[in-house]
Write a protein that holds these residues in place. Structure first.
Motif, PDB file in Angstrom:
ATOM      1  N   GLU A   1      -0.072  -5.791   1.091  1.00  0.00           N
ATOM      2  CA  GLU A   1      -1.503  -6.025   0.927  1.00  0.00           C
ATOM      3  C   GLU A   1      -1.768  -7.419   0.358  1.00  0.00           C
ATOM      4  O   GLU A   1      -2.733  -8.064   0.743  1.00  0.00           O
ATOM      5  CB  GLU A   1      -2.117  -4.973   0.005  1.00  0.00           C
ATOM      6  N   GLU A   2      -0.902  -7.843  -0.560  1.00  0.00           N
ATOM      7  CA  GLU A   2      -1.029  -9.164  -1.169  1.00  0.00           C
ATOM      8  C   GLU A   2       0.354  -9.778  -1.343  1.00  0.00           C
ATOM      9  O   GLU A   2       1.310  -9.065  -1.611  1.00  0.00           O
ATOM     10  CB  GLU A   2      -1.693  -9.086  -2.550  1.00  0.00           C
ATOM     11  N   ILE A   3       0.401 -11.089  -1.181  1.00  0.00           N
ATOM     12  CA  ILE A   3       1.634 -11.841  -1.423  1.00  0.00           C
ATOM     13  C   ILE A   3       1.269 -13.028  -2.302  1.00  0.00           C
ATOM     14  O   ILE A   3       0.317 -13.752  -2.011  1.00  0.00           O
ATOM     15  CB  ILE A   3       2.259 -12.344  -0.102  1.00  0.00           C
ATOM     16  N   PHE A   4       2.020 -13.207  -3.361  1.00  0.00           N
ATOM     17  CA  PHE A   4       1.877 -14.369  -4.230  1.00  0.00           C
ATOM     18  C   PHE A   4       3.256 -14.989  -4.416  1.00  0.00           C
ATOM     19  O   PHE A   4       4.269 -14.278  -4.403  1.00  0.00           O
ATOM     20  CB  PHE A   4       1.312 -13.977  -5.599  1.00  0.00           C
ATOM     21  N   TRP A   5       3.284 -16.311  -4.563  1.00  0.00           N
ATOM     22  CA  TRP A   5       4.574 -16.964  -4.774  1.00  0.00           C
ATOM     23  C   TRP A   5       4.487 -17.986  -5.886  1.00  0.00           C
ATOM     24  O   TRP A   5       3.422 -18.496  -6.209  1.00  0.00           O
ATOM     25  CB  TRP A   5       5.122 -17.548  -3.488  1.00  0.00           C
ATOM     26  N   ASN A   6       5.656 -18.212  -6.496  1.00  0.00           N
ATOM     27  CA  ASN A   6       5.793 -19.142  -7.605  1.00  0.00           C
ATOM     28  C   ASN A   6       7.018 -20.018  -7.361  1.00  0.00           C
ATOM     29  O   ASN A   6       8.070 -19.509  -6.973  1.00  0.00           O
ATOM     30  CB  ASN A   6       6.009 -18.385  -8.920  1.00  0.00           C
TER      31      ASN A   6
ATOM     32  N   ASP B   1       0.850  -1.188   0.000  1.00  0.00           N
ATOM     33  CA  ASP B   1       0.000   0.000   0.000  1.00  0.00           C
ATOM     34  C   ASP B   1       0.889   1.242   0.000  1.00  0.00           C
ATOM     35  O   ASP B   1       2.125   1.147  -0.096  1.00  0.00           O
ATOM     36  CB  ASP B   1      -0.996  -0.030   1.165  1.00  0.00           C
ATOM     37  N   GLU B   2       0.266   2.407   0.116  1.00  0.00           N
ATOM     38  CA  GLU B   2       1.024   3.666   0.068  1.00  0.00           C
ATOM     39  C   GLU B   2       2.019   3.814   1.223  1.00  0.00           C
ATOM     40  O   GLU B   2       2.969   4.592   1.138  1.00  0.00           O
ATOM     41  CB  GLU B   2       0.067   4.870   0.029  1.00  0.00           C
TER      42      GLU B   2
END
Length: 109
Positions: free
Chosen positions: A20-25, A14-15
């Motif tokens: 705010e979101e976490i994605f993993w690969n 966020d600012e």
């Protein structure tokens, strides 16, 4: 050349630079754009003989989930320590602490 692989974390902030979101690969592990609410990553710096850490969690991570996350990390640490050091006594102490933590944090009675 030996095979190389990657584990990638994408973090939306966020600012105020709060996740705010976490994605993993992890393509070799069959993980593609999986959502996560927290990451605790440790890396050993052998030159400085110290652990370097990245601790992130999203601002909507529920407190009860964070407590369960820590409990499971402690249990995992006990298992990893036993496999790495073949020290059943200390591994057992870490497991006992994990159970004490679970009771004190209210996730187990």
């Amino acid at each position: 050349m030996a095979k190389q692989t990657q584990i990638i974390f994408d973090v939306s902030l966020d600012e105020n630079h709060v996740p705010e979101e976490i994605f993993w690969n992890a393509p070799d592990g069959g993980v593609s754009h999986e959502a996560a609410k927290a990451i605790l990553l440790s890396v050993w710096d052998h030159q400085k003989s110290e652990a370097l850490r990245i601790d992130l969690w999203t601002k909507d991570m529920p407190m009860d989930d964070m407590k369960k996350f820590f409990h499971q990390i402690f249990l995992s640490m006990a298992n990893t320590y036993q496999r790495a050091c073949s020290d059943d006594e200390v591994s057992s102490e870490i497991s006992l602490f994990a159970e004490h933590f679970a009771k004190k944090s209210g996730i187990k009675s």
